[in-house]
Design a protein around this motif. Structure first.
Motif, mmCIF file in Angstrom:
data_model
loop_
_atom_site.group_PDB
_atom_site.id
_atom_site.type_symbol
_atom_site.label_atom_id
_atom_site.label_comp_id
_atom_site.label_asym_id
_atom_site.label_seq_id
_atom_site.Cartn_x
_atom_site.Cartn_y
_atom_site.Cartn_z
ATOM 1 N N SER A 345 4.917 -1.182 14.967
ATOM 2 C CA SER A 345 4.697 -2.052 13.983
ATOM 3 C C SER A 345 5.511 -2.906 13.988
ATOM 4 O O SER A 345 4.651 -3.616 13.508
ATOM 5 N N LEU A 555 13.498 1.930 1.340
ATOM 6 C CA LEU A 555 12.651 2.343 2.315
ATOM 7 C C LEU A 555 12.510 3.260 2.141
ATOM 8 O O LEU A 555 10.652 3.799 1.430
ATOM 9 N N ARG A 574 3.167 2.737 5.775
ATOM 10 C CA ARG A 574 2.967 1.299 6.244
ATOM 11 C C ARG A 574 3.166 0.170 4.878
ATOM 12 O O ARG A 574 3.797 -0.553 4.808
ATOM 13 N N MET A 577 6.701 -0.342 4.832
ATOM 14 C CA MET A 577 7.550 -0.727 5.158
ATOM 15 C C MET A 577 7.259 -2.566 4.813
ATOM 16 O O MET A 577 7.916 -3.539 4.906
ATOM 17 N N THR A 580 8.946 -3.533 1.776
ATOM 18 C CA THR A 580 10.786 -3.412 2.823
ATOM 19 C C THR A 580 10.748 -4.542 3.445
ATOM 20 O O THR A 580 11.662 -5.440 3.584
ATOM 21 N N MET A 581 9.795 -4.974 3.708
ATOM 22 C CA MET A 581 10.084 -6.224 5.289
ATOM 23 C C MET A 581 10.246 -7.509 4.079
ATOM 24 O O MET A 581 10.875 -8.767 4.937
ATOM 25 N N TRP A 590 13.615 -2.892 9.331
ATOM 26 C CA TRP A 590 12.225 -1.901 8.463
ATOM 27 C C TRP A 590 11.203 -0.665 9.183
ATOM 28 O O TRP A 590 10.273 -0.166 9.059
ATOM 29 N N ALA A 591 11.156 -1.518 10.302
ATOM 30 C CA ALA A 591 10.654 -0.998 11.572
ATOM 31 C C ALA A 591 10.789 0.645 12.236
ATOM 32 O O ALA A 591 10.156 1.196 13.440
#
Length: 600
Positions: A345, A555, A574, A577, A580-581, A590-591
């Motif tokens: 990701s 998350l 997805r 993420m 959250t990023m 987040w990954a």
């Protein structure tokens, strides 16, 4: 020095077999030290002595090693002659494992000599011998261990087939790639989930690689893009049939939703960087405080974004045009080796965009295992609405004692206030109560987990759990921390999950550290995620590193919001993420999480 001393003693007491064995050991030592000339002399002497006393097994071993030494010097005809003499002896002994190993090394030499048809024949014979062993009634751990010793034959056969530069052989190479991964896992899933009336048919099929048409059918029916990686090691005598070397090249197959199959090769510049170093330094650079507030060393000198760009260039750019345009379309990565540790990701393209911004990503240990998880998912009750009893949520249990390998002591794991808040908030979505503190006992979780449809465990994940005071054997790595009670120690281990649980859960989320890791073998990652899938869960969300507490709580709460809004599991992960990023831009925040198995 020790081997020479042993050789002197064997000569002094007239132990001829012992003398032959120590000469063989000396040959191996010089061989590893790249003194091929000395190695050949000791192998030859060992072979002559063993032959003189009619010790067939020892003679065969010496001849096989002599074949490797000759091949390393480029004396292919002489090497082939020694292998053939070795095989003649082994076939009389009727022992498939050393036969497979010798056929593997003969195939390697024939490949080096550009005798591709002969190499293919010998490597297929090697694999046939291995398949014979896999049909035996072995336990799971034994199957994994056996298969891992022979994985190189499958890799070599792929190299031979690709070297033939024939489109048909490229498809065969993908079938061999599949045959060389997840076979013990596939066998285990078939034994557990196939109805008894179909056992004989399916067990026979489980011992065969998934056919190319079945891969196409899966991609078409489920609208998937399947991306399978195969690591090709450097051509090094130290690797030949004995251990994995550094990756020199990566084979990549892409099966698209329309059924087409494409193949690309991606070289790895080992002078500039090794794949293994890229993965490990990237992980070290991502490291930060975990849920346990334990400091994981962060390598500040490493430019994490640069490493993620290099990994994108190696793993994604060669197939970029083959990936779907729509971001909701599912891309399933089937890694191998160290690629299981790659945060797909977070890979970065030339425009400084993360891969997750363009694609919905899942992973699976093999295409065949993925197909079986779809079959398992189809048997679950997912049509009716969830009620309170269908959801099992655990957060911040009263922590058990665990062995600390660094301090060599037993100690209580630290509490996780963020995990408790997370569990409470997630439970509110389902109008139920989370199991907290002493309520989250191992005994209670074991009683309830078998009937739960959603399982969320916000606690410690112990990657390398094992208490040497209690047992010298660590069967399967990994454990989930729960509250101890009665005769339960509070550590739900991978082995217990595999042996004791029968899950009906459509989703298990391990909101803890390193829960996606384990022993990386030819069968994939042997650890918590594998045990949960084998216990019946077709979809498991796990983490690749020590996840930070606060961002993880945010998350996970958002993940269930997305899931309740109608998105599937992969789309939900997805979206969370991407959300959250924005608040926590660093990939470490987040990954870490990945979905293994089925998205729907």
């Amino acid at each position: 020095q020790h081997y020479n001393q042993s050789l002197d003693i064997a000569e002094e007491i007239g132990n001829i077999e012992g003398k032959s064995r120590q000469l063989l050991n000396l040959g191996l030592t010089y061989h590893v030290d790249n003194d091929i000339s000395s190695a050949k002399k000791y192998y030859q002497d060992s072979s002559e002595i063993a032959s003189g006393i009619n010790h067939k097994d020892l003679t065969a071993r010496a001849l096989g090693n002599l074949g490797m030494a000759e091949a390393d010097e480029g004396n292919y005809d002489t090497a082939i002659s020694n292998y053939e003499k070795c095989l003649e002896i082994l076939e009389a002994l009727d022992n498939p494992e050393p036969i497979a190993r010798t056929l593997n090394n003969l195939g390697h030499t024939l490949l080096s000599a550009k005798r591709l048809d002969e190499a293919e024949t010998k490597l297929r014979e090697a694999i046939s011998n291995l398949e014979t062993l896999l049909q035996d009634d072995l336990g799971d751990s034994a199957s994994v261990a056996l298969f891992d010793t022979q994985i190189y034959s499958y890799n070599l056969l792929q190299q031979v087939l690709i070297a033939k530069d024939d489109p048909t052989k490229v498809l065969e190479a993908l079938e061999i790639s599949e045959a060389g991964r997840g076979r013990a896992f596939t066998k285990l899933l078939n034994q557990r989930f196939v109805p008894p009336s179909e056992q004989s048919i399916t067990n026979e099929a489980a011992n065969l690689p998934i056919a190319i048409n079945a891969m196409r059918q899966l991609a078409i029916e489920k609208n998937l893009t399947l991306v399978e990686y195969s690591l090709v090691p450097e051509d090094d005598f130290r690797v030949q049939g004995r251990q994995r070397g550094r990756t020199a090249e990566i084979y990549i197959w892409v099966v698209q939703p329309n059924g087409s199959v494409s193949f690309e090769r991606s070289p790895v510049n080992t002078q500039e960087h090794t794949l293994e170093d890229l993965v490990q330094t990237s992980r070290a650079a991502i490291g930060d405080r975990s849920r346990a507030s334990i400091v994981v060393e962060r390598v500040d000198s490493v430019d994490i974004s640069q490493n993620l760009k290099i990994l994108h260039r190696i793993l994604i750019e060669p197939i970029q045009e083959l990936l779907p345009d729509h971001p909701d379309a599912q891309v399933v990565f089937i890694p191998q080796g160290d690629l299981f540790l790659v945060p797909f990701s977070a890979l970065i393209n030339n425009n400084n965009e993360y891969l997750i911004q363009h694609h919905t990503i899942l992973t699976a240990p093999s295409i065949q295992v993925l197909a079986l998880t779809y079959q398992q998912a189809a048997t679950l009750n997912t049509d009716t609405a969830l009620n309170q009893e269908d959801v099992l949520i655990v957060g911040n249990p009263t922590m058990p004692l665990a062995w600390n390998s660094e301090t060599q002591t037993m100690g209580q794991l630290t509490t996780l206030p963020g995990a408790e808040r997370e569990a409470t908030q997630v439970a509110s979505f389902f109008e139920t109560n989370a199991l907290l503190a002493g309520e989250a006992s191992e005994q209670t979780v074991k009683q309830r987990i078998g009937s739960a449809r959603i399982v969320h465990l916000a606690t410690h994940g112990l990657l390398e759990y094992g208490n040497p005071q209690a047992s010298g054997v660590q069967d399967i790595p990994g454990a989930i921390a729960l509250a101890p009670s009665d005769d339960q120690d509070g550590l739900l281990t991978s082995a217990e999950i595999l042996d004791e649980l029968n899950l009906q859960a459509e989703l298990v989320v391990l909101s803890a550290c390193d829960t996606g890791r384990g022993d990386i073998t030819g069968d994939g990652v042997v650890g918590l995620s594998r045990s949960l899938i084998a216990a019946g869960a077709p979809s498991v969300v796990v983490s690749l590193w020590a996840v930070p507490d606060a961002p993880t709580a945010d998350l996970m709460v958002e993940f269930y919001k997305q899931l309740r809004s109608g998105q599937n599991k992969a789309q939900s992960l997805r979206q969370v993420m991407l959300i959250t990023m924005k608040a926590h831009p660093d990939p470490k925040n987040w990954a870490a999480f990945t979905l293994v198995g089925v998205a729907n």
